[in-house]
Design a protein around this motif. Sequence first.
Motif, mmCIF file in Angstrom:
data_model
loop_
_atom_site.group_PDB
_atom_site.id
_atom_site.type_symbol
_atom_site.label_atom_id
_atom_site.label_comp_id
_atom_site.label_asym_id
_atom_site.label_seq_id
_atom_site.Cartn_x
_atom_site.Cartn_y
_atom_site.Cartn_z
ATOM 1 N N ASN A 129 0.806 -1.221 0.000
ATOM 2 C CA ASN A 129 0.000 0.000 0.000
ATOM 3 C C ASN A 129 0.841 1.274 0.000
ATOM 4 N N ASN A 130 2.168 1.117 -0.047
ATOM 5 C CA ASN A 130 3.031 2.289 -0.028
ATOM 6 C C ASN A 130 2.808 3.123 -1.286
ATOM 7 N N LEU A 131 2.875 4.432 -1.123
ATOM 8 C CA LEU A 131 2.613 5.337 -2.246
ATOM 9 C C LEU A 131 3.666 5.235 -3.349
ATOM 10 N N TYR A 132 4.807 4.585 -3.066
ATOM 11 C CA TYR A 132 5.806 4.386 -4.129
ATOM 12 C C TYR A 132 5.260 3.521 -5.260
ATOM 13 N N TRP A 133 4.226 2.734 -4.985
ATOM 14 C CA TRP A 133 3.614 1.936 -6.055
ATOM 15 C C TRP A 133 2.924 2.809 -7.090
ATOM 16 N N ASN A 134 2.731 4.096 -6.790
ATOM 17 C CA ASN A 134 2.157 5.001 -7.796
ATOM 18 C C ASN A 134 3.039 5.107 -9.032
ATOM 19 N N TYR A 135 4.351 4.807 -8.871
ATOM 20 C CA TYR A 135 5.231 4.800 -10.040
ATOM 21 C C TYR A 135 4.746 3.802 -11.096
ATOM 22 N N PHE A 136 4.028 2.767 -10.690
ATOM 23 C CA PHE A 136 3.561 1.745 -11.617
ATOM 24 C C PHE A 136 2.198 2.065 -12.213
ATOM 25 N N HIS A 137 1.523 3.082 -11.693
ATOM 26 C CA HIS A 137 0.143 3.338 -12.102
ATOM 27 C C HIS A 137 -0.105 4.729 -12.661
ATOM 28 N N GLN A 138 0.790 5.664 -12.409
ATOM 29 C CA GLN A 138 0.524 7.047 -12.796
ATOM 30 C C GLN A 138 1.746 7.658 -13.478
ATOM 31 N N THR A 139 1.493 8.655 -14.313
ATOM 32 C CA THR A 139 2.570 9.437 -14.916
ATOM 33 C C THR A 139 2.353 10.908 -14.570
ATOM 34 N N GLY A 140 3.355 11.724 -14.920
ATOM 35 C CA GLY A 140 3.281 13.135 -14.577
ATOM 36 C C GLY A 140 3.690 13.350 -13.131
ATOM 37 N N GLU A 141 3.058 14.296 -12.455
ATOM 38 C CA GLU A 141 3.360 14.550 -11.044
ATOM 39 C C GLU A 141 2.561 13.566 -10.198
ATOM 40 N N ILE A 142 3.274 12.740 -9.439
ATOM 41 C CA ILE A 142 2.626 11.713 -8.633
ATOM 42 C C ILE A 142 3.050 11.858 -7.172
ATOM 43 N N GLN A 143 2.198 11.396 -6.269
ATOM 44 C CA GLN A 143 2.556 11.414 -4.848
ATOM 45 C C GLN A 143 3.255 10.114 -4.496
ATOM 46 N N ILE A 144 4.406 10.219 -3.797
ATOM 47 C CA ILE A 144 5.161 9.026 -3.413
ATOM 48 C C ILE A 144 5.341 8.916 -1.898
ATOM 49 N N GLY A 145 4.758 9.845 -1.143
ATOM 50 C CA GLY A 145 4.897 9.767 0.307
ATOM 51 C C GLY A 145 4.313 10.978 0.994
ATOM 52 N N TRP A 146 4.572 11.047 2.309
ATOM 53 C CA TRP A 146 4.139 12.174 3.131
ATOM 54 C C TRP A 146 5.337 12.722 3.895
ATOM 55 N N ALA A 147 5.387 14.033 4.047
ATOM 56 C CA ALA A 147 6.391 14.676 4.895
ATOM 57 C C ALA A 147 5.683 15.191 6.144
ATOM 58 N N VAL A 148 6.301 14.944 7.313
ATOM 59 C CA VAL A 148 5.725 15.362 8.588
ATOM 60 C C VAL A 148 6.791 16.079 9.396
ATOM 61 N N ASP A 149 6.418 17.126 10.072
ATOM 62 C CA ASP A 149 7.346 17.873 10.925
ATOM 63 C C ASP A 149 7.978 16.933 11.947
ATOM 64 N N ASP A 150 9.302 17.015 12.080
ATOM 65 C CA ASP A 150 10.031 16.127 12.987
ATOM 66 C C ASP A 150 9.599 16.278 14.441
ATOM 67 N N SER A 151 9.040 17.413 14.782
ATOM 68 C CA SER A 151 8.662 17.650 16.177
ATOM 69 C C SER A 151 7.366 16.933 16.560
ATOM 70 N N ILE A 152 6.654 16.396 15.587
ATOM 71 C CA ILE A 152 5.370 15.752 15.849
ATOM 72 C C ILE A 152 5.574 14.273 16.159
ATOM 73 N N ASP A 153 5.024 13.827 17.263
ATOM 74 C CA ASP A 153 5.026 12.412 17.637
ATOM 75 C C ASP A 153 3.770 11.786 17.039
ATOM 76 N N ILE A 154 3.941 11.047 15.947
ATOM 77 C CA ILE A 154 2.792 10.532 15.203
ATOM 78 C C ILE A 154 1.919 9.634 16.078
ATOM 79 N N ASP A 155 2.548 8.684 16.787
ATOM 80 C CA ASP A 155 1.776 7.748 17.612
ATOM 81 C C ASP A 155 0.998 8.475 18.702
ATOM 82 N N ALA A 156 1.659 9.455 19.336
ATOM 83 C CA ALA A 156 1.004 10.187 20.420
ATOM 84 C C ALA A 156 -0.188 10.984 19.902
ATOM 85 N N VAL A 157 -0.009 11.623 18.745
ATOM 86 C CA VAL A 157 -1.097 12.413 18.171
ATOM 87 C C VAL A 157 -2.264 11.522 17.770
ATOM 88 N N CYS A 158 -1.961 10.388 17.143
ATOM 89 C CA CYS A 158 -3.022 9.472 16.719
ATOM 90 C C CYS A 158 -3.811 8.949 17.914
#
Length: 269
Positions: A129-158
């Motif tokens: 399910n990783n967004l890198y698989w978009n390389y196999f399905h889409q052309t042009g500008e594609i999304q390959i991931g997410w960027a998150v501020d390093d100061s954010i604790d993902i698990d804690a926020v969720c």
Amino acid sequence: MSNHKMQFPFHISKSWLSVCIFIFLLAVCVGLAIHITSKKENATCSNSDNSELPIVSNENISEGSDSDIEYAENYVPTEEDVLAARQQATEGMSQQQVENLTEVIKAANLWLEQKYMDENLFEKLSDPNNLYWNYFHQTGEIQIGWAVDDSIDIDAVCEREKLSLEEFYAKYGTPVVATNLYDADGFIDLLSEMKSFVQNEDLKSELQYLMDQTEQAKETHRMEIVNDIYKKLHDLDYFLLRYGPKDVAKYVKDDSTVSKYYGTLSFYQ
């Protein structure tokens, strides 16, 4: 981690010094044994730094004696082998056709090589399910991931906000995008065009293999299939259409990659 320099007292007698040396050597041996055991456990239970590197299979090695198997595993085509195989593979093709095919295989190999060396491609693709698989399905500008501020604790926020990971990224993430010229279908069409002017049946089979595996990778999202595609492109580039140890090694600091043969080509069996 602080650095502590080990200092030995100089008033120890010779006999005690001998005992200390013996204890020190014993501790080193025990520590080494523990270190080796730990490495084995980590190799099994955790993702090491090399987990994303292509795994070399022995798919081209037939049953035989131990010496035959060892030779097959260690075999690397010489320059003479490659030149002879190239002449055979490109027989009946014009110089322009050979150059076009070489550039297509070279570009595809270098793209995958850069992705796995610099971006942990195979580790990412191990998640279907990783967004890198978009390389196999889409052309042009594609999304390959997410960027998150390093100061954010993902698990804690969720946990605090009762968010799923997808909801978290939608709320706090910034899309990481890339430009993709060829999706799986586009690459298959390009290889089909190259195959149309190839006369040698073995080379036709190699290109058809790449086409079939690319289709399978698109349909199944199995990282191992992309791994196989990489190894085939690598061998076609560095040990058929070019000769990596000579044509490429002089341009790189570390020639271990361009001198590695994965043993996938039928020309050397």
